[in-house]
Design a protein around this motif. Structure first.
Motif, PDB file in Angstrom:
ATOM      1  N   GLY A 189      36.590  12.357  60.306  1.00  0.00           N
ATOM      2  CA  GLY A 189      35.240  12.853  60.540  1.00  0.00           C
ATOM      3  C   GLY A 189      35.153  13.806  61.715  1.00  0.00           C
ATOM      4  O   GLY A 189      34.053  14.105  62.183  1.00  0.00           O
ATOM      5  N   PRO A 193      37.742  21.297  61.146  1.00  0.00           N
ATOM      6  CA  PRO A 193      38.356  21.123  59.820  1.00  0.00           C
ATOM      7  C   PRO A 193      39.880  21.148  59.865  1.00  0.00           C
ATOM      8  O   PRO A 193      40.527  20.486  59.030  1.00  0.00           O
ATOM      9  N   ARG A 196      40.883  17.661  60.500  1.00  0.00           N
ATOM     10  CA  ARG A 196      40.670  16.815  59.321  1.00  0.00           C
ATOM     11  C   ARG A 196      41.786  16.999  58.296  1.00  0.00           C
ATOM     12  O   ARG A 196      42.254  16.034  57.685  1.00  0.00           O
ATOM     13  N   GLY A 220      35.737  10.053  52.737  1.00  0.00           N
ATOM     14  CA  GLY A 220      35.705  11.319  53.440  1.00  0.00           C
ATOM     15  C   GLY A 220      35.456  12.480  52.491  1.00  0.00           C
ATOM     16  O   GLY A 220      34.712  13.416  52.807  1.00  0.00           O
ATOM     17  N   PHE A 221      36.056  12.408  51.321  1.00  0.00           N
ATOM     18  CA  PHE A 221      35.861  13.451  50.309  1.00  0.00           C
ATOM     19  C   PHE A 221      34.400  13.524  49.889  1.00  0.00           C
ATOM     20  O   PHE A 221      33.833  14.618  49.734  1.00  0.00           O
ATOM     21  N   GLU A 224      32.541  15.408  52.547  1.00  0.00           N
ATOM     22  CA  GLU A 224      33.133  16.648  53.036  1.00  0.00           C
ATOM     23  C   GLU A 224      32.530  17.879  52.367  1.00  0.00           C
ATOM     24  O   GLU A 224      32.379  17.933  51.149  1.00  0.00           O
ATOM     25  N   ASP A 226      33.689  21.207  53.379  1.00  0.00           N
ATOM     26  CA  ASP A 226      34.642  22.302  53.454  1.00  0.00           C
ATOM     27  C   ASP A 226      35.615  22.228  52.270  1.00  0.00           C
ATOM     28  O   ASP A 226      36.284  21.208  52.064  1.00  0.00           O
ATOM     29  N   VAL A 229      39.311  21.376  53.133  1.00  0.00           N
ATOM     30  CA  VAL A 229      39.477  19.987  53.551  1.00  0.00           C
ATOM     31  C   VAL A 229      39.343  19.066  52.338  1.00  0.00           C
ATOM     32  O   VAL A 229      40.073  18.072  52.218  1.00  0.00           O
ATOM     33  N   ARG A 230      38.439  19.380  51.427  1.00  0.00           N
ATOM     34  CA  ARG A 230      38.312  18.584  50.204  1.00  0.00           C
ATOM     35  C   ARG A 230      39.638  18.589  49.432  1.00  0.00           C
ATOM     36  O   ARG A 230      40.091  17.566  48.921  1.00  0.00           O
ATOM     37  N   LEU A 233      42.099  16.283  51.234  1.00  0.00           N
ATOM     38  CA  LEU A 233      41.806  14.868  51.004  1.00  0.00           C
ATOM     39  C   LEU A 233      42.271  14.426  49.623  1.00  0.00           C
ATOM     40  O   LEU A 233      42.732  13.294  49.435  1.00  0.00           O
TER      41      LEU A 233
END
Length: 343
Positions: A189, A193, A196, A220-221, A224, A226, A229-230, A233
């Motif tokens: 979190g 990014p 992350r 988190g996904f 999220e 971004d 970042v997705r 994850l």
């Protein structure tokens, strides 16, 4: 760096190469798993580095110096993390694995100026033989679990360039990351990014029999925003699921690449992850999705993901290498073509 053949561990490596049973050295002073296990219960950021037997491992003094500089939050121009990543790149991970317990407190310190760089190298020794690997059979594969594998083997990883059992280095690093996983999870979190993405890459190497980390990655996904970042994850979820099978997650990943409203980077990551978790033939729709979304521009952008960066080859970004190896194996390998041209 001084000649690693003068390190005490080289004698062990030479004996093993000459036919000695590796089990004879298990748990001893040259077993980095045992050394890491011994310092983990009492490790604090103020632990005296000189109380750790760095000199027992190839390039150990170089790793110690790098950790010392990082703990001192050294000069901005000092490439201390480069020393550790270089050891891993040169297939000499034992000393880098010994550094992992000392790096984790720095990675979770929001005031440390090099925390992102520390995170980027933290899981290097926890992975072996993954650079340039982009096949369904090998990508995201963990060959060992430090909690289950026999203590007297190298767990299918073979030996490092120094002759040291690579599986011992990998297991030591993963054990340290597993021990401190609860301290790393909040970084999913983080406001940055880059952090992350990096912590997802680190957590994917931890042992997770209770699926706690997998659940945190999925949560988190869900939160999220971004796209990159997705994607990270999803790849981390696939990697940890490959080590700890969870059929609902395989189905979930299929839904992610199937979802036309999802960001292209995430759909591609889900497709790659799903292909690594199943032996099913790639559906026509998946092939069309990957072929349509995996263009040169996006492939180069996704090199920011450490999984894709590691999978890349000469003149071939990781995403395109994954697409070719997983879906179009009949296509020529640019790297092989280059070597054929040169020689």
């Amino acid at each position: 760096m001084k000649d690693w053949r003068t390190d005490p561990t080289f004698a062990m490596c030479r004996e093993v190469a000459d036919g000695a049973d590796l089990a004879l050295f298990s748990g001893g002073p040259f077993d980095v798993r045992a050394v890491v296990a011994g310092i983990l219960p009492e490790l604090r950021q103020g632990l005296d580095l000189d109380s750790v037997p760095w000199g027992n491992f190839p390039h150990g003094h170089d790793a110690r110096k790098a950790v010392h500089l990082l703990r001192a939050d050294g000069e901005p121009g000092v490439d201390t993390t480069g020393v550790l990543s270089g050891l891993c790149a040169n297939d000499s991970r034992a000393a880098a694995a010994l550094a992992v317990p000392f790096l984790i407190p720095l990675a979770i310190d929001v005031h440390h100026s090099h925390r992102a760089a520390v995170l980027a190298v933290l899981s290097g020794p926890a992975r072996a033989r993954h650079h340039g690997v982009a096949s369904r059979e090998e990508l995201l594969l963990h060959r060992n679990d430090p909690r289950r594998d026999a203590p007297d083997t190298h767990d299918g990883y073979g030996y490092e360039v120094t002759g040291y059992p690579a599986g011992w280095s990998v297991a030591a690093a993963r054990a340290a990351i597993t021990t401190d996983a609860s301290a790393l999870l909040p970084l999913l979190g983080d406001s940055d990014p880059t952090v992350r993405v990096a912590v997802a890459y680190v957590l994917a190497t931890a042992a997770d029999p209770g699926h706690i980390i997998r659940t945190a990655l999925a949560n988190g996904f869900a939160a999220e925003g971004d796209a990159m970042v997705r994607a990270a994850l999803l790849l981390a979820t696939a990697e940890i699921t490959r080590a700890h099978p969870h059929p609902p997650t395989v189905t979930w990943l299929r839904e992610r690449w199937h979802d036309g409203t999802e960001a292209p980077e995430a759909r591609l990551a889900a497709a790659v992850g799903w292909l690594c978790l199943t032996e099913q033939s790639a559906p026509v729709e998946l092939r069309r999705t990957v072929d349509a979304l995996a263009d040169d521009e996006r492939a180069h952008a996704m090199e920011a993901l450490p999984w894709m960066n590691a999978a890349s080859g000469t003149n071939e970004p990781g995403l395109l290498r994954c697409r070719r190896c997983m879906l179009h194996p009949e296509e020529p390998d640019p790297e092989a073509a280059l070597w054929d041209f040169l020689f």
